[in-house]
Design a protein around this motif. Structure first.
Motif, PDB file in Angstrom:
ATOM      1  N   PRO A  70       0.814  -1.228   0.000  1.00  0.00           N
ATOM      2  CA  PRO A  70       0.000   0.000   0.000  1.00  0.00           C
ATOM      3  C   PRO A  70       0.841   1.270   0.000  1.00  0.00           C
ATOM      4  CG  PRO A  70      -0.852  -1.584   1.598  1.00  0.00           C
ATOM      5  CD  PRO A  70       0.483  -2.092   1.157  1.00  0.00           C
ATOM      6  N   VAL A 148     -10.354   1.985  -2.091  1.00  0.00           N
ATOM      7  CA  VAL A 148      -9.019   2.176  -2.653  1.00  0.00           C
ATOM      8  C   VAL A 148      -9.071   3.181  -3.800  1.00  0.00           C
ATOM      9  CG1 VAL A 148      -7.111   1.046  -3.841  1.00  0.00           C
ATOM     10  CG2 VAL A 148      -8.265  -0.117  -1.958  1.00  0.00           C
ATOM     11  N   LEU A 152      -7.129   6.804  -4.034  1.00  0.00           N
ATOM     12  CA  LEU A 152      -6.179   7.082  -5.108  1.00  0.00           C
ATOM     13  C   LEU A 152      -6.568   8.341  -5.880  1.00  0.00           C
ATOM     14  CD1 LEU A 152      -5.519   3.483  -6.512  1.00  0.00           C
ATOM     15  CD2 LEU A 152      -3.988   4.873  -5.117  1.00  0.00           C
ATOM     16  N   LEU A 219      -4.567   3.613   2.531  1.00  0.00           N
ATOM     17  CA  LEU A 219      -4.483   2.397   1.711  1.00  0.00           C
ATOM     18  C   LEU A 219      -4.106   1.191   2.557  1.00  0.00           C
ATOM     19  CD1 LEU A 219      -2.656   3.773  -1.472  1.00  0.00           C
ATOM     20  CD2 LEU A 219      -5.045   3.084  -1.295  1.00  0.00           C
TER      21      LEU A 219
END
Length: 255
Positions: A70, A148, A152, A219
């Motif tokens: 991560p 996730v 991002l 993450l």
């Protein structure tokens, strides 16, 4: 043959087509640049393999790759959205490329949109490559993919804003030096490889507010521990995104 068959029809292409063409051009230029490729692809991949295979840093219980993957994904976003974009845009500004593009039918906001889309395309390739490497090293993937994805995207927005702000306000040489220095500092102190709990408590509270720390920790919470959406880290990234993009829009100089 009727008259006017070959009559030119001057005019700008539709805006979506211009943005798509500029995005493709920006992506090709990035992937053809050896230095940028080293920064955005090779270094994160090597760090993932090296620190997963060699027990250099105490990453706690469990496999090292579960902690590192991560953080390396967060580093990949930093390298592309911030460092790579800041350096490339800074030199485009110095050589007058942005000035010429600003005089073309492509609106300036559409140029920034194309640059952002190019960053996203590159990040997709990075994430796919790093995920394959992490799986080969024994990564046990957990968590919700939508969480996730949101992290991002927020991280990309935050780092893009900061990168464009740097590129649009500093000279190209200063941007080159500052962007690489920030990359190295955040690599060490952003929770990417070294856990934040290894730092003194007073320092942890400050480092935890950095966008790289928020992204890597968020993450890690999702992918390593299977936690729900880490809204605290998402909030930090959102604040950085608003501040960075807002400042870039206000202070960016095209010449």
């Amino acid at each position: 043959m009727s008259a006017g068959t070959y009559t030119p029809r001057p005019g700008a292409a539709p805006l979506p087509r211009m943005i798509a063409a500029q995005t493709a051009l920006e992506t090709r230029m990035l992937l053809r640049n050896g230095e940028q490729l080293l920064l955005t692809v090779i270094i994160p991949a090597l760090l993932l393999v090296l620190f997963s295979a060699v027990d250099v840093v105490d990453t706690g219980s469990g496999a090292s790759v579960d902690f590192l993957a991560p953080g390396i994904l967060a580093l990949a976003v930093l390298s592309t959205a911030f460092t790579g974009q800041a350096i490339a845009t800074g030199f485009e500004r110095r050589y007058g490329v942005l000035k010429r593009l600003g005089a073309s039918p492509l609106p300036r906001w559409a140029l920034m949109t194309a640059k952002t889309l190019s960053v996203l395309v590159t990040e997709v390739l990075q994430v796919l490559l790093l995920t394959v490497i992490a799986f080969a090293l024994g990564w046990s993937l957990q968590g919700n993919p939508l969480s996730v994805l949101l992290l991002l995207v927020l991280g990309t927005a935050a780092f893009s804003g900061l990168g464009l702000l740097m590129a649009g306000t500093l000279k190209a040489e200063a941007t080159l030096a500052a962007a690489n220095l920030v990359f190295l500092l955040l690599l060490v102190g952003g929770g990417v490889i070294v856990p934040l709990d290894k730092f003194p408590d007073a320092v942890q509270s400050v480092l935890g507010l950095l966008p790289i720390s928020a992204l890597s920790q968020g993450l890690r919470d999702v992918l390593q521990h299977g936690a729900p959406m880490p809204w605290a880290q998402a909030g930090i990234l959102a604040v950085w995104a608003v501040l960075g993009l807002g400042a870039a829009a206000k202070f960016f100089r095209w010449e």
